[in-house]
Write a protein that holds these residues in place. Structure first.
Motif, PDB file in Angstrom:
ATOM      1  N   LYS A  28       0.715  -1.184  -0.212  1.00 48.52           N
ATOM      2  CA  LYS A  28      -0.216  -0.034   0.275  1.00 48.52           C
ATOM      3  C   LYS A  28       1.186   1.392  -0.225  1.00 48.52           C
ATOM      4  CE  LYS A  28      -4.311  -1.658   0.720  1.00 48.52           C
ATOM      5  NZ  LYS A  28      -5.520  -1.378  -0.389  1.00 48.52           N
ATOM      6  N   ALA A  29       1.871   0.764   0.903  1.00 46.53           N
ATOM      7  CA  ALA A  29       3.155   2.331   0.855  1.00 46.53           C
ATOM      8  C   ALA A  29       3.449   2.816  -0.415  1.00 46.53           C
ATOM      9  CB  ALA A  29       3.922   2.536   1.211  1.00 46.53           C
ATOM     10  N   TYR A  32       0.775   4.199  -3.176  1.00 46.00           N
ATOM     11  CA  TYR A  32      -0.121   5.201  -2.629  1.00 46.00           C
ATOM     12  C   TYR A  32       1.055   6.314  -2.411  1.00 46.00           C
ATOM     13  CZ  TYR A  32      -4.191   3.546  -2.922  1.00 46.00           C
ATOM     14  OH  TYR A  32      -5.608   2.780  -3.801  1.00 46.00           O
ATOM     15  N   HIS A  33       2.553   6.054  -2.861  1.00 46.74           N
ATOM     16  CA  HIS A  33       2.874   7.011  -1.882  1.00 46.74           C
ATOM     17  C   HIS A  33       2.250   8.751  -2.867  1.00 46.74           C
ATOM     18  CE1 HIS A  33       6.923   9.199  -1.078  1.00 46.74           C
ATOM     19  NE2 HIS A  33       6.766   8.414  -0.254  1.00 46.74           N
ATOM     20  N   ALA A  43      -3.963  10.502  -3.043  1.00 45.87           N
ATOM     21  CA  ALA A  43      -3.162   9.492  -2.689  1.00 45.87           C
ATOM     22  C   ALA A  43      -2.202  10.180  -1.170  1.00 45.87           C
ATOM     23  CB  ALA A  43      -1.851   9.669  -3.584  1.00 45.87           C
ATOM     24  N   GLU A  44      -2.096  11.327  -1.139  1.00 47.13           N
ATOM     25  CA  GLU A  44      -1.379  11.469   0.402  1.00 47.13           C
ATOM     26  C   GLU A  44      -2.716  11.178   1.639  1.00 47.13           C
ATOM     27  OE1 GLU A  44       0.877  15.580   2.452  1.00 47.13           O
ATOM     28  OE2 GLU A  44       0.265  16.245   0.745  1.00 47.13           O
ATOM     29  N   PHE A  47      -2.274   7.388   2.139  1.00 45.76           N
ATOM     30  CA  PHE A  47      -0.764   7.213   2.333  1.00 45.76           C
ATOM     31  C   PHE A  47      -0.545   7.307   4.286  1.00 45.76           C
ATOM     32  CE2 PHE A  47       4.006   8.156   2.834  1.00 45.76           C
ATOM     33  CZ  PHE A  47       4.490   7.303   3.021  1.00 45.76           C
ATOM     34  N   LYS A  48      -0.933   8.227   4.696  1.00 46.63           N
ATOM     35  CA  LYS A  48      -1.059   9.446   5.666  1.00 46.63           C
ATOM     36  C   LYS A  48      -1.887   7.896   6.698  1.00 46.63           C
ATOM     37  CE  LYS A  48       0.068  13.977   5.484  1.00 46.63           C
ATOM     38  NZ  LYS A  48      -1.027  15.138   5.932  1.00 46.63           N
ATOM     39  N   SER A  51       0.497   4.960   6.684  1.00 44.15           N
ATOM     40  CA  SER A  51       0.918   4.523   7.629  1.00 44.15           C
ATOM     41  C   SER A  51       0.271   4.636   9.476  1.00 44.15           C
ATOM     42  CB  SER A  51       1.651   6.053   7.925  1.00 44.15           C
ATOM     43  OG  SER A  51       2.135   6.149   6.186  1.00 44.15           O
ATOM     44  N   ASP A 120       9.792  14.509   3.561  1.00 43.81           N
ATOM     45  CA  ASP A 120       9.962  13.564   2.857  1.00 43.81           C
ATOM     46  C   ASP A 120      11.154  13.177   2.433  1.00 43.81           C
ATOM     47  OD1 ASP A 120       7.382  12.767   3.557  1.00 43.81           O
ATOM     48  OD2 ASP A 120       6.207  14.124   1.896  1.00 43.81           O
ATOM     49  N   GLY A 223       8.181   3.492   4.239  1.00 40.13           N
ATOM     50  CA  GLY A 223       6.981   3.332   5.004  1.00 40.13           C
ATOM     51  C   GLY A 223       7.697   3.786   6.304  1.00 40.13           C
ATOM     52  N   GLU A 249      11.060   6.935   2.117  1.00 41.21           N
ATOM     53  CA  GLU A 249      11.100   6.305   1.073  1.00 41.21           C
ATOM     54  C   GLU A 249      12.542   5.499   0.337  1.00 41.21           C
ATOM     55  OE1 GLU A 249       9.164   6.372  -4.011  1.00 41.21           O
ATOM     56  OE2 GLU A 249       9.844   8.192  -2.994  1.00 41.21           O
TER      57      GLU A 249
END
Length: 374
Positions: A28-29, A32-33, A43-44, A47-48, A51, A120, A223, A249
């Motif tokens: 998933k990471a 959707y990064h 996406a962000e 991603f959160k 996480s 990031d 991640g 990443e």
């Protein structure tokens, strides 16, 4: 909007093993990064969400609490409820109801912790293997050097707001109801600065860029979240600073493919080498070389393992393995002489030389015979 179930976020069933949760999170990471989904506005956020779900479900104690109480077990954050959280909530309620009877209340004068910052960080696989000291350029609010964060020109402490008596709120009677709103004089801070600092305009903070050196440990993967305490936004009214969170990443590598602590390297070998066997030289992630023996008759897809040549563990001293996946390359652009030699070789071949082809042919004949017989 209500929070989604953490198991649904990762796409795993309740009761999933640690390995299943870890595998689902990595998938998933990567999917959707934000850096890979610049055209996807969701996406962000996803991603959160992924996480956050991983932070809870990878920890046995947090996972047990979540399985029993759901999101309520953590009171809106990923670290779980603490005595301080409940005490703070009780204090706020007490101030709201009894502030006027306790000397006007001092809630507005309390120092406020600074906000957390996110950075990031994209690193190559070699850096994830060895670890590194990263030099970062961070922009955010820092304590004003001229007034030491007080917001006052001469460094004096702010005085209580005369409008709200330090509460940060004012009340007005409207018919049978009492309406409470933010104090217009101090804007909810409960204090005012008579002579504000000319460098920060009374805020006690300045926006600037600063250089920071951060240690990235060996073994990190996409991640991984690294917390750097006290390197976030400066606090208000002398409050403590927030924290800096690095979201890692690991970039794709042209030679190695990562699977947790293990590495995979696809190695092409010639038709002759696969048939006769022999030694080949392969690279390792530390920049070295290893000689590996190819057994005679090796087929495409065969895997050879080099122990302890993979990635290091992030939280222990274990070392993963390096897997070499053989790919037998069919010769191309043959000369007339080479073609003739191959035809001679084919004529001299027996069924035992190609057991896969022989077995497949036998299975086909049996299938056709069965169809013919009805």
């Amino acid at each position: 909007m209500a929070k989604r179930d953490y198991y649904d976020v990762l796409g795993v069933p309740r009761g999933a093993s640690d390995a299943e949760i870890k595998k689902a999170f990595r998938r998933k990471a990567r999917e959707y990064h934000p850096d890979r989904n610049k055209d996807n506005p969701d996406a962000e956020r996803i991603f959160k969400e992924v996480s956050e779900a991983n932070d809870i479900l990878k920890d046995p104690e947090k996972k047990a609490a979540y399985d029993r109480f759901g999101h309520a077990a953590f009171d809106g954050n990923s670290s779980g409820p603490t005595t301080t959280d409940f005490a703070s909530a009780f204090t706020n309620i007490f101030d709201d109801f009894f502030g006027d009877f306790a000397g006007g209340g001092q809630r507005g004068r309390r120092a406020v912790r600074g906000s957390d910052l996110r950075y990031d960080l994209r690193i190559p696989l070699e850096t994830a293997f060895s670890g590194t000291e990263e030099k970062l350029s961070i922009r955010g609010s820092t304590t004003c050097q001229q007034c030491d964060g007080t917001g006052s020109r001469d460094g004096s402490e702010p005085s209580g707001c005369p409008t709200c008596n330090g509460r940060g709120k004012v009340r007005a009677q409207q018919g049978f109801f009492t309406v409470e709103r933010t104090c217009p004089t101090c804007r909810g801070q409960g204090s005012v600065i008579s002579d504000p600092c000319r460098f920060c305009s009374g805020s006690g903070r300045q926006e600037r860029e600063r250089q920071l050196s951060v240690r990235v440990p060996a073994g990190v993967e996409t991640g991984t979240r690294i917390r750097v305490a006290g390197e976030g936004e400066a606090g208000l009214r002398g409050g403590p600073p927030g924290d800096l969170y690095l979201f890692v990443e690991v970039a794709d590598h042209p030679i190695f493919e990562r699977d947790g602590m293990d590495l995979l390297c696809r190695v092409p070998v010639s038709f002759v080498q696969a048939a006769l066997g022999g030694d080949i030289e392969v690279p390792t992630i530390d920049g070295g070389k290893s000689r590996v023996g190819i057994p005679p008759g090796t087929q495409t897809g065969k895997r050879l393992r080099l122990r302890s040549k993979g990635m290091p563990g992030l939280r222990d001293h274990r070392q993963g393995d390096l897997y070499l996946e053989v790919s037998v390359e069919t010769p191309v652009d043959l000369t007339s002489r080479q073609k003739e030699l191959l035809r001679q070789f084919d004529q001299a071949s027996e069924d035992t030389n190609n057991p896969g082809i022989t077995g497949f042919s036998r299975t086909i004949r049996q299938f056709w015979d069965k169809v013919t017989q009805g």
